[in-house]
Write a protein that holds these residues in place. Structure first.
Motif, short mmCIF file in Angstrom:
data_model
loop_
_atom_site.label_atom_id
_atom_site.label_comp_id
_atom_site.label_asym_id
_atom_site.label_seq_id
_atom_site.Cartn_x
_atom_site.Cartn_y
_atom_site.Cartn_z
N GLY A 113 0.68 -1.41 0.06
CA GLY A 113 -0.02 -0.04 -0.11
C GLY A 113 0.78 1.41 0.09
N MET A 116 2.15 1.63 -3.60
CA MET A 116 0.86 2.21 -4.27
C MET A 116 0.82 3.81 -4.32
SD MET A 116 -1.54 -1.00 -4.21
CE MET A 116 -2.91 0.27 -4.89
N GLY A 117 0.63 4.12 -2.85
CA GLY A 117 0.33 5.44 -2.50
C GLY A 117 1.78 6.64 -2.98
N TRP A 118 2.95 5.98 -2.92
CA TRP A 118 4.18 6.81 -3.02
C TRP A 118 4.66 6.99 -4.18
CZ3 TRP A 118 5.53 10.42 0.44
CH2 TRP A 118 6.57 11.02 0.43
N TYR A 119 4.78 5.87 -5.12
CA TYR A 119 5.38 5.92 -6.38
C TYR A 119 4.21 5.51 -7.46
CZ TYR A 119 9.58 5.37 -3.60
OH TYR A 119 10.54 5.38 -2.90
N PRO A 120 4.02 6.40 -8.27
CA PRO A 120 2.89 6.36 -9.39
C PRO A 120 3.28 5.17 -10.26
CG PRO A 120 3.63 8.47 -9.33
CD PRO A 120 4.56 7.62 -8.48
N ARG A 123 1.98 2.18 -8.54
CA ARG A 123 0.52 2.15 -8.53
C ARG A 123 -0.23 1.89 -9.72
NH1 ARG A 123 -3.34 7.53 -7.47
NH2 ARG A 123 -5.09 6.62 -7.61
N GLU A 127 -2.19 -1.64 -8.91
CA GLU A 127 -3.49 -1.41 -8.46
C GLU A 127 -4.52 -2.27 -9.32
OE1 GLU A 127 -6.57 2.32 -7.76
OE2 GLU A 127 -4.99 2.43 -9.07
N GLN A 131 -7.64 -4.44 -7.61
CA GLN A 131 -8.83 -4.24 -7.82
C GLN A 131 -9.55 -5.50 -8.27
OE1 GLN A 131 -10.31 -1.80 -6.52
NE2 GLN A 131 -8.64 -0.44 -6.04
N PHE A 173 -2.85 2.34 1.29
CA PHE A 173 -2.87 3.06 0.10
C PHE A 173 -3.44 4.31 0.14
CE2 PHE A 173 -5.60 4.27 -3.60
CZ PHE A 173 -4.19 4.85 -4.57
N GLN A 174 -4.76 4.32 0.74
CA GLN A 174 -5.49 5.57 1.12
C GLN A 174 -4.91 6.49 2.18
OE1 GLN A 174 -8.25 6.04 -0.82
NE2 GLN A 174 -8.31 8.05 0.02
N VAL A 177 -2.07 8.44 0.25
CA VAL A 177 -2.64 9.49 -0.59
C VAL A 177 -3.44 10.58 0.24
CG1 VAL A 177 -2.67 7.95 -2.50
CG2 VAL A 177 -4.77 8.23 -1.18
#
Length: 285
Positions: A113, A116-120, A123, A127, A131, A173-174, A177
């Motif tokens: 997580g 995913m949140g720090w490096y595009p 993600r 992601e 999902q 992740f949330q 971000v």
């Protein structure tokens, strides 16, 4: 200095020479009472009252004709299962599976997580898979896990791992971000590198989200382990409940349900205690 004792000065108003409006107790909005926080003793008393009320409702439903065992019958059956060691063995088997799968799932979900949140780039790569698997209930993967890994402990732990991982990874992740970018920019201005920002800013700010995800993952883990034990297990609370179903043994089924609820409640309270300690910096209302 203002003449009125309750006059409020704002820097912008005083600097611009704007007329300042006094505020007093009479000018404050009425009709709103500040709610007093519930004390720990009061909360515990309400918990006990709620439990007693639930047992009374259960006893009433059993007496008026609903097809339910009475609380006394369930307590008697629990005593028998405890006396011969069956309940303890089943509870420990289910608890062991939940702890292993849940801890592994959360341990993997938190760094994933964060990535995913720090490096595009991370993600974009991870992601879609997260999902995709989120739309598939872990229970639907039990037959596949049994076919691939047999009926030993491995398939049960795998599906519990997925249930905990999918709940916790989105929360982590949330949390990343949702961090105020001002905090990160301020840390960079002060010369902090990525590692220091992660340790001093990202992890503390994300902790409330992570703990909420862990609590959700804990509930999913218990639901998954019971379903897995219903399909392929030689011991465990789910297996015991399935065996009782064949003989229409309602007291044993209720013993299993109550045991799962108690174990899940105790584990959730442990997470709540950890949340209070790890988020002591957070403003409480």
């Amino acid at each position: 200095m203002p003449d009125h004792p309750d006059t409020v000065l704002t820097p912008s108003a005083s600097a611009a020479g704007v007329a300042i409006t006094p505020t007093s107790a009479s000018a404050r909005p009425r009709g709103r009472r500040r709610r007093r926080p519930l004390t720990r003793a009061g909360s515990l008393g309400l918990n006990v009252l709620s439990a007693v009320a639930g047992i009374l409702i259960w006893w009433t439903l059993a007496k008026v004709g609903f097809n339910l065992p009475t609380p006394a019958a369930v307590a008697k059956q629990a005593g028998h299962l405890l006396a011969d060691g069956t309940l303890e063995q089943d509870a420990m088997a289910s608890l062991r599976r939940v702890l292993i799968g849940f801890c592994l799932g959360c341990a993997v979900a938190v760094p994933v997580g964060f990535l995913m949140g720090w490096y595009p780039v991370a993600r974009a790569l991870i992601e879609p898979w997260v999902q995709f698997f989120r739309t598939i209930p872990p229970l639907a993967l039990i037959p596949l896990a049994v076919v691939l890994f047999g009926i030993d402990e491995t398939p049960k732990i795998i599906v519990i791992f997925l249930a905990a991982f999918l709940a916790c990874v989105i929360a982590a992740f949330q949390g990343v971000v949702s961090i105020d970018r001002t905090l990160i920019n301020a840390a960079r201005v002060l010369g902090a590198g990525d590692l220091t920002i992660f340790r001093r800013v990202v992890i503390p700010a994300s902790m409330p989200y992570i703990l909420v995800g862990m609590r959700i993952g804990l509930g999913s883990s218990w639901a998954t382990v019971v379903a897995a034990e219903l399909i392929a297990a030689q011991e465990g609370l789910g297996h015991r409940m399935q065996s009782a179903e064949l003989y229409y043994d309602l007291p044993t089924i209720f013993v299993g349900i109550i045991t799962i609820g108690i174990l899940g409640l105790l584990m959730d309270r442990v997470l709540l205690m950890a949340e209070r300690r790890l988020t002591v910096w957070q403003e409480r209302r």
